[in-house]
Design a protein around this motif. Structure first.
Motif, short mmCIF file in Angstrom:
data_model
loop_
_atom_site.label_atom_id
_atom_site.label_comp_id
_atom_site.label_asym_id
_atom_site.label_seq_id
_atom_site.Cartn_x
_atom_site.Cartn_y
_atom_site.Cartn_z
N ASN A 98 0.85 -1.19 0.00
CA ASN A 98 0.00 0.00 0.00
C ASN A 98 0.88 1.24 0.00
N TRP A 100 1.05 5.73 0.22
CA TRP A 100 0.42 7.00 0.58
C TRP A 100 1.45 8.11 0.41
N TRP A 117 -6.57 4.54 3.96
CA TRP A 117 -6.82 3.27 3.28
C TRP A 117 -8.06 2.59 3.84
N GLU A 120 -11.69 3.33 2.71
CA GLU A 120 -12.21 2.77 1.46
C GLU A 120 -13.24 1.67 1.70
N HIS A 137 -6.74 -0.77 -1.27
CA HIS A 137 -5.92 -0.52 -0.08
C HIS A 137 -6.58 -1.15 1.15
N TYR A 138 -7.90 -0.94 1.25
CA TYR A 138 -8.63 -1.48 2.40
C TYR A 138 -8.59 -3.00 2.42
#
Length: 279
Positions: A98, A100, A117, A120, A137-138
């Motif tokens: 992931n 960011w 994340w 989402e 992401h989640y």
């Protein structure tokens, strides 16, 4: 002389504030590690519907080394070596990721980045196993079989490629093992009560195992870490993006300047005691 003392004090204030403003945690920072692990497990233990096979997530040094190496490339795209798993971890057979980015530096907190994340989840439908918007992401955060995580944060002073242009940008990367987001699979199973499909103990609806959760150390680093020429840009030196000389300046030169400022101020006060004026 009073003007000189005032100038010295302002130099001390500026130097002190700049030293504080550039500090970001490293991958061995205990609070950083705890924050990363805690935020992931908080999201994993609160999935709805509840998971029957959700593993407790712990820190992995090897994944953090990989996350740091990729974060230092300062590119807002997934690690191009993830498909060649032996180049991103010495033991796992798959690794997820992931990303960011944020600017300015003050916009970064571990909780804020991971929560971006987790939010989402409103776009993920468990029954249909489908997204109405971006939710990958989640689903990686709550992927039941992903039980190790390693994260790193990097200040990219010249910006992140694919990010906010040349603005100073924070690049935060988390890697996971085993990797999640397998096409066609749900992130976790909801049949049965929490932990009912796991061996070991259950804590906060997460399956724990002493052997699985134990930390491991690695005498390993990826061969594509900064200092190696990346195959997609042989003429670009990623080391210059974060510039070790800047850290030397911050950690060595500025503290020395700070000490010299104090000495100068003391000397002025000692030899010219009447130059200080208080109102």
């Amino acid at each position: 002389m009073g003007r000189m003392v005032e100038t010295l004090l302002w130099v001390w204030i500026v130097l002190g504030s700049e030293v504080c403003s550039v500090s970001l945690p490293g991958i061995t920072d205990a609070k950083f590690i705890n924050d990363c692990v805690s935020e992931h497990n908080r999201a994993r233990s609160s999935v709805n519907p509840p998971a029957s096979d959700m593993l407790y997530m712990t820190w992995d040094e090897g994944l953090a080394i990989t996350a740091r190496a990729w974060a230092r490339h300062c590119r807002f795209e997934h690690n191009i070596y993830l498909d060649d798993v032996r180049r991103v971890h010495p033991t796992f057979n798959s690794v997820g990721e992931n990303l960011w980015i944020g600017s300015p530096q003050s916009s970064f907190t571990v909780k804020g980045a991971i929560q971006s994340w987790v939010k989402e989840k409103v776009d993920y439908n468990y029954n249909r196993n489908a997204c109405t918007n971006k939710c990958g992401h989640y689903t990686q955060v709550v992927w039941a079989s992903s039980y190790k995580v390693g994260c790193a944060v990097q200040l990219c002073q010249n910006g992140v490629i694919g990010g906010f242009g040349n603005r100073e940008t924070v690049n935060f990367v988390c890697n996971y093992a085993v990797g999640g987001n397998v096409i066609g699979m749900r992130p976790y199973e909801s049949q049965g009560t929490a932990c009912s499909r796991c061996e070991g103990t259950c804590l906060d609806s997460l399956c724990r195992s002493q052997e699985r959760d134990s930390p491991k150390s690695y005498t390993w680093a990826p061969d594509w870490a900064p200092g190696w020429a990346p195959d997609w840009a042989p003429d670009w030196d990623p080391v210059q993006t974060y510039s070790d000389s800047n850290y030397v300046n911050i950690l060595v030169v500025r503290p020395i300047a700070l000490i010299l400022t104090f000495i100068a101020a003391y000397a002025v006060h000692h030899f010219y005691p009447d130059t200080f004026c208080y109102e």
